[in-house]
Structures are given as structure tokens and as C-alpha cells.
Motif scaffolding. Structure first.
Motif, PDB file in Angstrom:
ATOM      1  N   PHE A 185       0.833  -1.201   0.000  1.00 36.06           N
ATOM      2  CA  PHE A 185       0.000   0.000   0.000  1.00 36.06           C
ATOM      3  C   PHE A 185       0.873   1.259   0.000  1.00 36.06           C
ATOM      4  CE2 PHE A 185      -2.296   3.376   2.251  1.00 36.06           C
ATOM      5  CZ  PHE A 185      -3.352   3.540   1.369  1.00 36.06           C
ATOM      6  N   GLY A 186       1.986   1.212   0.740  1.00 41.69           N
ATOM      7  CA  GLY A 186       2.923   2.333   0.711  1.00 41.69           C
ATOM      8  C   GLY A 186       3.512   2.541  -0.670  1.00 41.69           C
ATOM      9  N   ALA A 187       3.832   1.452  -1.350  1.00 39.88           N
ATOM     10  CA  ALA A 187       4.343   1.559  -2.718  1.00 39.88           C
ATOM     11  C   ALA A 187       3.272   2.096  -3.657  1.00 39.88           C
ATOM     12  CB  ALA A 187       4.841   0.199  -3.199  1.00 39.88           C
ATOM     13  N   PRO A 240      -0.081   7.736 -10.246  1.00 39.04           N
ATOM     14  CA  PRO A 240      -0.216   9.116 -10.745  1.00 39.04           C
ATOM     15  C   PRO A 240      -1.129   9.937  -9.831  1.00 39.04           C
ATOM     16  CG  PRO A 240      -0.610   7.518 -12.496  1.00 39.04           C
ATOM     17  CD  PRO A 240      -0.525   6.754 -11.221  1.00 39.04           C
ATOM     18  N   THR A 241      -1.041  11.236  -9.961  1.00 43.23           N
ATOM     19  CA  THR A 241      -1.766  12.105  -9.043  1.00 43.23           C
ATOM     20  C   THR A 241      -3.274  12.108  -9.269  1.00 43.23           C
ATOM     21  OG1 THR A 241      -1.375  13.968 -10.531  1.00 43.23           O
ATOM     22  CG2 THR A 241       0.166  13.651  -8.701  1.00 43.23           C
ATOM     23  N   ASP A 242      -3.763  11.617 -10.391  1.00 42.09           N
ATOM     24  CA  ASP A 242      -5.201  11.620 -10.622  1.00 42.09           C
ATOM     25  C   ASP A 242      -5.874  10.318 -10.170  1.00 42.09           C
ATOM     26  OD1 ASP A 242      -3.940  10.161 -12.585  1.00 42.09           O
ATOM     27  OD2 ASP A 242      -5.262  10.840 -14.200  1.00 42.09           O
ATOM     28  N   TRP A 243      -5.120   9.362  -9.624  1.00 47.70           N
ATOM     29  CA  TRP A 243      -5.714   8.124  -9.149  1.00 47.70           C
ATOM     30  C   TRP A 243      -6.220   8.281  -7.723  1.00 47.70           C
ATOM     31  CZ3 TRP A 243      -2.887   3.050 -10.747  1.00 47.70           C
ATOM     32  CH2 TRP A 243      -2.828   2.983 -12.130  1.00 47.70           C
ATOM     33  N   ALA A 299      -3.928   8.951  -4.343  1.00 54.29           N
ATOM     34  CA  ALA A 299      -2.607   9.354  -4.816  1.00 54.29           C
ATOM     35  C   ALA A 299      -2.140  10.649  -4.171  1.00 54.29           C
ATOM     36  CB  ALA A 299      -2.609   9.514  -6.326  1.00 54.29           C
ATOM     37  N   GLY A 300      -3.052  11.409  -3.616  1.00 54.26           N
ATOM     38  CA  GLY A 300      -2.677  12.684  -3.041  1.00 54.26           C
ATOM     39  C   GLY A 300      -2.201  12.607  -1.602  1.00 54.26           C
ATOM     40  N   LEU A 301      -1.963  11.424  -1.095  1.00 49.67           N
ATOM     41  CA  LEU A 301      -1.501  11.290   0.279  1.00 49.67           C
ATOM     42  C   LEU A 301      -0.080  11.823   0.411  1.00 49.67           C
ATOM     43  CD1 LEU A 301      -2.838   7.720   1.081  1.00 49.67           C
ATOM     44  CD2 LEU A 301      -3.848   9.900   1.715  1.00 49.67           C
TER      45      LEU A 301
END
Length: 116
Positions: A39-41, A47-50, A53-55
Motif C-alpha cells: 500500500f505504501g508503494a 499518478p496524481t489523478d488516481w 494518490a494525493g496522500l
């Protein structure tokens, strides 16, 4: 009194009892640790739109730290179990301890990066 029988001194060592136990805890810790590290990987490489992804970087580094610690515990217990069942050091026990050490090293590196 030269006719007395002299006894040879016997040195006895006590061995720890063998722990024949189920390896469910070992495998559970390794699976959960691998999932947490995965999960960390995921949060690092997506990508930022998934989704998720913004974490922030604390999420993925924290997951790598927690995953590494869980993997260390799982591999350590598994190596001890293999060593205990066979009675001597086998390749499987040594490999398990080496993988546990590498997992701990990865967790320490992630913790240092998170602190810096």
C-alpha cells in the motif's frame, strides 16, 4: 584412604524446550506486512489523478516502516521456528533471519528519510 572411588565430574547443560507450534502467526505477520508495504508503494508510485494518490509522504513512508517492522517480526518468528524444529541452523532459518534483517534495515531507512 586411597581406596575410595573417584568419580569423574559430569557437566550437564540444560536445553531450552522445543517450541512445536503452528506457524499461522508467522505467515499472518508476513502477509499483513507485505500488504502494508505494498500500500505504501501504491501511494508512492501512482499518478496524481488516481484514488489515494494525493496522500503525503508520511503515508507511504509510514506504511514502509510499519510493513518492514511486521515483516521483521514475521521472518524472525519463522526463522526461530525452523531453527527450533530442526535443532540446528538450516538454510531456511538463515534465509529467514537475513530477510528479517533486510526488512528491518528498510524500515530504518524509511524512518530516517521521514525524519529528515
Amino acid at each position: 584412604m586411597m581406596s575410595q572411588l573417584q568419580e569423574k565430574e559430569v557437566v550437564r547443560t540444560e536445553h531450552l524446550p522445543r517450541l512445536f507450534r503452528n506457524r499461522t502467526i508467522d505467515y499472518t505477520l508476513m502477509i499483513v506486512g507485505a500488504l502494508v508495504a505494498a500500500f505504501g508503494a501504491y501511494t508512492y508510485f501512482v499518478p496524481t489523478d488516481w484514488v489515494l494518490a494525493g496522500l503525503t509522504e508520511a503515508w507511504y513512508l509510514g506504511c514502509w516502516i510499519a510493513g518492514g517492522v511486521l515483516l521483521t517480526a514475521g521472518f524472525g518468528l519463522l526463522g526461530a521456528s525452523i531453527r527450533d524444529r530442526s535443532g540446528y541452523w538450516t538454510a531456511g532459518a538463515i534465509l529467514s533471519f537475513v530477510l528479517g534483517t533486510l526488512s528491518l534495515a528498510g524500515a530504518v531507512v524509511a524512518a530516517v528519510v521521514l525524519i529528515i
